[in-house]
Design an enzyme around this catalytic site. Structure first.
Site, PDB file in Angstrom:
ATOM      1  CE  LYS A   1      -3.936   1.621   2.884  1.00 33.14           C
ATOM      2  NZ  LYS A   1      -4.727   1.290   4.093  1.00 33.14           N
TER       3      LYS A   1
ATOM      4  CB  SER B   1      -8.253   2.940   3.297  1.00 32.51           C
ATOM      5  OG  SER B   1      -7.333   2.314   4.168  1.00 32.51           O
TER       6      SER B   1
ATOM      7  CB  SER C   1      -8.315  -0.050   6.028  1.00 28.38           C
ATOM      8  OG  SER C   1      -9.078   1.131   6.047  1.00 28.38           O
TER       9      SER C   1
END
Lengths: 95, 485
Positions: B78, B153, B177
């Site tokens: 990420k 997310s 997330s």
């Protein structure tokens, strides 16, 4: 109303956000809605309850006071929007 | 067997035996990314050149016969992880030009094993969102249905796996997330216990809730990755100094005699019928495998979202104060003086959702409101933790849906922040309690994957993974691939 536009403007100043008129307008409505929602918490009696700051109980994390390698000036300054020698340059703050 | 294998353990064997080289596998994934990223938008940065260099180094290491299990494995992280020499935007315009000067510990541990970094994955700006629609790099599209969100997310981390663009990824989970996008994209995602994995070098959102975790195609892969990244780190004072077990050692121990609790507050009206059905079927699988299923109660569940949005936004407003145009990131209008530079840089750099959370958090922490909002929420957090403690006196694990629905349509919830926040209702309580949980595929809603959540006791990741492995071995949901894969 849980919050007025004038308070939202004050919060924006505290948060160092220069918001546009339409943003302030929308935020007043949204924050009002969210603050009304979190009122829900008042249904719970929390008298005498100890607040949780961290999920895992922890003491202060001390370490030995020893000199260790750090990231170094060049790397620390590598993303500076503006630099001079080994300093970050910012707009003048003192006349 | 398809080329390349979809599990790390299989690929590792082929790399070790010399049947495949890390360079050819890396080339394959880079090509996949090039072909599919215009549709999926899971990657913000692709580092092809560095990846091929790392792969060549991995091949040399593999040739010695002494290669750790992640050597030559192509993965991606990420865009919230610092990766030395590479851009790290955190999905934000305010960090559009930021180059990491160092590595996050979790990533460094993968790199040390010789893992190959393919690139950096799309995400909601500063990890704030449940749909990956809040990214300065544009939304991610779900590989199972490109008109739908991948969740957030860590939307890029889940979508990249589902689209076969990487073999494993890292994400972060503050209120769901990792688990929610893993569920929406039909992959395995683990949120470890708070303190299990170092947060050093991971851009902070809400520091008392943020935790790093792996996403993978199989439970065994997730277990392998967790073992690689977990453990004490002197650079993160909240990382916990307790031994990391070998998560693979007893992975096939099964669930016979295990007590699994169903929190009644998680089986509510409003649960999509297909989710309800898939989770009910999963419960039957566990029963047939010899687990004992009992009902439990987490009575304060309904207060979790309100509690979370006060604590998370308060911490975010403090953490994000550092983006001021002084030391890194976007700087705007410095001619009008320092204050104007701060205000204009932040106004131009942050997106709407980030501004909204900074504002709410600033308000909740401000003089006169602190006790009513922030302190109140911290006390409620104590009650929510107590719910979990009590439940874990009765059972070993909890079983719930990951989210009330499967992947929703792009744009469906963007106009209504509260509606969007409520999609995290089953994942947020785990972060407040600080314990561990995972998401694994357990069914389908038409085309779309359904996720099953297992919640474990603090630091009982080994047991959590064993229970997940038992389900995976008894079903084939994890073998089903997205159309785009």
């Amino acid at each position: 109303m849980k919050i007025q536009r004038i308070e939202v403007e004050q919060v924006a100043r505290l948060a160092r956000l220069a918001l546009q008129d339409d943003e302030l307008e929308a935020l007043t409505e949204q924050m009002d809605q969210l603050l009304a929602y979190v009122e829900k918490l008042n249904e719970l009696d929390t008298e005498g309850i100890i607040p949780t700051a961290h999920a895992v109980p922890m003491e202060n994390a001390f370490r030995a006071d020893e000199i260790k390698a750090s990231i170094g000036t060049e790397k620390a300054l590598s993303n500076a929007p503006q630099r001079e020698e080994s300093c970050f340059v910012v707009p003048k703050v003192i006349e | 067997m398809s080329f390349p294998p979809t599990s790390i353990t299989q690929l590792h064997q082929q790399l070790r035996s010399g049947r495949l080289s890390a360079v050819e596998v890396t080339r394959h994934f880079l090509q996949r990314i090039e072909q599919t990223n215009p549709q999926v938008n899971a990657f913000i940065t692709v580092c092809a050149e560095q990846a091929l260099q790392a792969a060549a180094a991995a091949d040399r290491q593999l040739a010695t016969g002494e290669a750790p299990p992640l050597c030559g494995i192509p993965l991606a992280v990420k865009d919230i992880f610092n990766t030395e020499g590479l851009a790290t935007s955190c999905g934000s315009r305010i960090l559009h030009n930021y180059i990491s000067p160092y590595d996050a510990t979790a990533f460094a541990r993968l790199k040390q094993q010789g893992a190959v970094l393919l690139g950096k994955l799309n995400m909601d700006e500063f990890a704030m969102g449940s749909s990956n629609e809040n990214s300065a790099s544009g939304p991610v599209h779900n590989p199972w249905d490109l008109q739908r969100v991948p969740g957030g997310s860590s939307g890029g981390s889940a979508a990249a796996l589902a689209a076969s663009q990487a073999l494993a990824t890292l994400g972060t989970d503050t209120g769901g997330s990792i688990r929610q996008p893993a569920a929406f994209c039909g992959v395995v995602g683990v949120k470890p216990t708070y303190g299990r994995v170092s947060r050093y070098g991971v851009i902070a959102y809400a520091s008392s809730l943020d935790q790093v975790g792996p996403l993978a195609n199989t439970v065994a892969d997730a277990a392998l990755l967790l073992g690689a990244i977990a453990g004490y780190d002197a650079a993160d004072s909240t990382s916990v100094d307790c031994p990391v077990p070998d998560y693979l050692a007893d992975l096939n121990a099964g669930v016979k005699g295990l007590k699994i609790g169903l929190p009644q507050e998680y089986f509510i009206e409003g649960l999509a019928p297909a989710v309800k059905q898939a989770v009910a079927a999963a419960i039957e699988v566990y029963r047939s495998l010899g687990a004992e299923i009992v009902e439990v109660s987490l009575p304060r569940t309904a207060y979790a979202i309100a509690c979370y949005y006060l604590i998370a936004t308060a911490e975010a407003s403090s953490n994000l104060a550092r983006y001021d145009g002084v030391r890194f990131g976007l700087r705007e209008q410095q001619d009008g003086g320092l204050l104007q530079m701060y205000e204009q840089s932040r106004a131009a750099g942050f997106g709407a959702e980030v501004k909204r959370r900074i504002m709410l958090g600033t308000y909740a922490l401000s003089s006169g409101y602190y006790d009513a909002y922030y302190l109140k929420a911290q006390k409620v957090r104590t009650l929510i933790r107590e719910d979990f403690n009590r439940a874990f006196e009765q059972v070993d694990l909890l079983l719930t849906p990951v989210a009330p629905t499967t992947a929703f349509a792009l744009g469906e919830k963007t106009d209504d922040p509260l509606h969007m926040y409520l999609s995290d209702i089953f994942t947020v309580p785990v972060n407040l309690a600080g314990t561990c949980a995972l998401s694994l595929p357990c069914g389908r809603d038409g085309q779309l994957p359904v996720g099953l959540q297992l919640i474990g006791k603090p630091f009982a990741e080994a047991q959590l993974l064993q229970a997940a492995q038992a389900f995976e071995s008894a079903t084939d949901w994890h073998l089903q691939r997205a159309p785009l894969a």
